[in-house]
Design an enzyme around this catalytic site. Structure first.
Site: not given
Length: 527
Positions: A64, A114, A177, A335, A340, A344, A381-382
């Site tokens: 992620d 996500s 996810t 995952e 992620d 952040h 995912d990104h």
């Protein structure tokens, strides 16, 4: 102060005499690079013999927020953790023979979230941001747009085909996810009924935790966090009995864990909530496993209690050993979700160590499976607005300083920077001087160009690494929703099964093998 700055910059370099970067002596010889390239070329030529087997097993590793800059930085970190300069290191995913790019935009968002992306790479259709398991016809937070817009995931396709299925994550098991694998929700934040508006509950929408146990009967393995969403409101947590924020959240009074235990009691099932319970299991005697190791997300790898909290690698190890017993094979979603979260928060060190741990899990999965019958895909995912640069020399610690000063304020800066986020700091009306703080601390928030309480996702394409049967179908630049279609095609599940030829025992073959079987059958009849 100037002397201190120069000292910090020089210490950030791996240097020899006169500050020249140190690298292996053999790299000065052109023969070294030519030989390496020739070896790579020979390996590439062997790929002409493509693996066209049917995939018995499918594994999707989802990092992620693991954009390409994160992959590169994690590679360097992995090497440096083993005493190398890092740049020449290979991640496990780097060893995969096929690589492509996926376009990550959501149907209504240029830079995705996500939830919408999970719907794409699990359900095969692009969707709106903030929604899971529903098409783009569904509107976020509008319960009335759910019905008729549900889409199913490859996990369900695999279960319907008789395979065992599993979900392993370092986040809550009802986070964006994993939830797209089993839930249909117009809002990714409806973790339990406590987070849902009254009108949504009255309209008949279900929270995501409830859907985990009701939508796809008997998911074989589920491991991650999210314990508090399964228990009645204010019920104390088994691990943190005196911490109110970890208590149960459910307003409906249901104990979803106990319901699962009761339902599965005669099916070799086990519920575990700590590492010792997990590792004491004999996978050979386990058919169903529910592991909820934290009230919320699992801790960062750098902060994990290695006595009580399982690593992602340990969870993957147990999951595969349970799932692979099924003669029909399995589908497993893994995952690395806290990559992620680290980004952040602007905490690059946390994010990159999470990525390295996921790579360890990929290596463990490789040891437990075979490329002959297992298709493994690694992707993200990104991305994030994370990067590193500044003309750092070979072997510079990935968390270190760039070997230069700012043109404007003459202050040093770290190689890692964010485009936005909480790392934007002004001290005495000027940019913070990183030489006055410990920028290698685990929770250091790297400097950012734009002040935000939370750093944002990035919008660029993400890498898709693939190996195993029909992995070559993942090439070029594709829409993200293409991924589950390829995996399903390789395993002869879901739609697009016309290319599979049925044997008497119900197994399927791809055209090339089916043609060979037909030829042998005809030959035998003639003879």
């Amino acid at each position: 102060m100037k002397a201190l700055v120069l000292l910090l910059i020089s210490s950030a370099l791996i240097s020899g005499s006169l500050g020249k970067p140190v690298f292996p002596e053999r790299e000065k010889d052109p023969k070294f690079w030519n030989a390496w390239a020739q070896k790579t070329l020979k390996n590439a030529l062997t790929l002409q013999d493509l693996n066209k087997n049917q995939a018995k097993n499918l594994i999707l590793f989802l990092g992620d927020g693991m954009g390409v800059p994160t992959v590169t930085a994690a590679r360097i970190l992995k090497g440096q953790l083993s005493g190398q300069s890092g740049e020449e290191t290979l991640l496990e995913m780097d060893k995969f023979p096929f690589l492509s790019l996926a376009k990550t935009y959501n149907t209504n968002s240029q830079v995705p979230d996500s939830a919408g992306t999970a719907t794409a790479y699990l359900c095969g259709v692009k969707a709106n941001e903030g929604t899971v398991g529903v098409s783009a016809a569904a509107v976020r937070s509008d319960c009335n747009t759910t019905e008729g817009n549900q889409v199913t995931s490859i996990l369900k396709w695999a279960k319907d085909a008789g395979k065992s299925v599993g979900i392993v994550t370092t986040t809550r098991v009802n986070h964006a996810t994993p939830s797209a694998a089993y839930a249909h929700s117009v809002d990714r934040d409806w973790y339990s009924d406590n987070e849902m508006p009254a009108e949504a509950l009255q309209a008949g929408c279900k929270d995501i935790a409830r859907q985990l146990f009701e939508n796809i009967p008997n998911i074989d393995v589920v491991m991650g966090g999210g314990r508090k969403y399964m228990f009645p409101k204010n019920e104390s947590d088994v691990e943190y009995p005196n911490v109110a924020k970890h208590s149960g959240t459910r307003k409906d009074g249901r104990n979803l864990v106990q319901e699962w235990i009761t339902k599965m009691q005669n099916k070799n099932s086990h519920y575990v909530w700590n590492k010792s319970q997990l590792l004491s299991l004999n996978p050979a005697n386990v058919e169903y496993l529910l592991g909820l190791f934290e009230p919320g997300d699992l801790p960062y790898e750098l902060e994990r209690n290695t006595d009580t909290d399982p690593s992602l690698t340990e969870m993957v190890d147990v999951a595969i050993k349970i799932l692979k017993k099924n003669p029909n094979g399995f589908y497993l979603l893994v995952e690395g979700g806290r990559i992620d979260h680290g980004h952040h928060e602007g905490k690059a060190k946390q994010a990159l160590h999470e990525a390295v741990e996921m790579d360890r899990a990929i290596g463990r999965a490789d040891l437990l499976t075979s490329t002959h019958d297992t298709m493994t895909v690694v992707t993200a995912d990104h991305s994030h607005v994370f990067n590193f640069g500044g003309y750092t020399v070979r072997g510079n610690t990935i968390f270190g300083l760039a070997p230069m000063l700012s043109d404007v304020d003459q202050k040093p800066f770290t190689a890692i920077l964010y485009g936005n986020g909480p790392g934007y700091k002004i001290v005495n009306s000027a940019r913070e001087n990183v030489s006055t703080i410990d920028y290698q601390d685990n929770n250091y928030q790297a400097q950012a160009a734009v002040p935000l309480s939370m750093e944002t996702h990035g919008g660029e394409d993400v890498a898709v690494f693939a190996k195993g049967p029909l992995a070559h179908l993942l090439h070029g630049v594709n829409e993200q929703n293409y991924i589950p279609h390829v995996m399903a095609y390789a395993a002869c599940i879901g739609q697009n099964r016309d290319h599979c030829s049925t044997r008497g025992n119900g197994e399927h073959l791809h055209p090339s093998l089916a043609a060979l079987v037909s030829l042998l059958t005809i030959t035998r009849l003639i003879c």
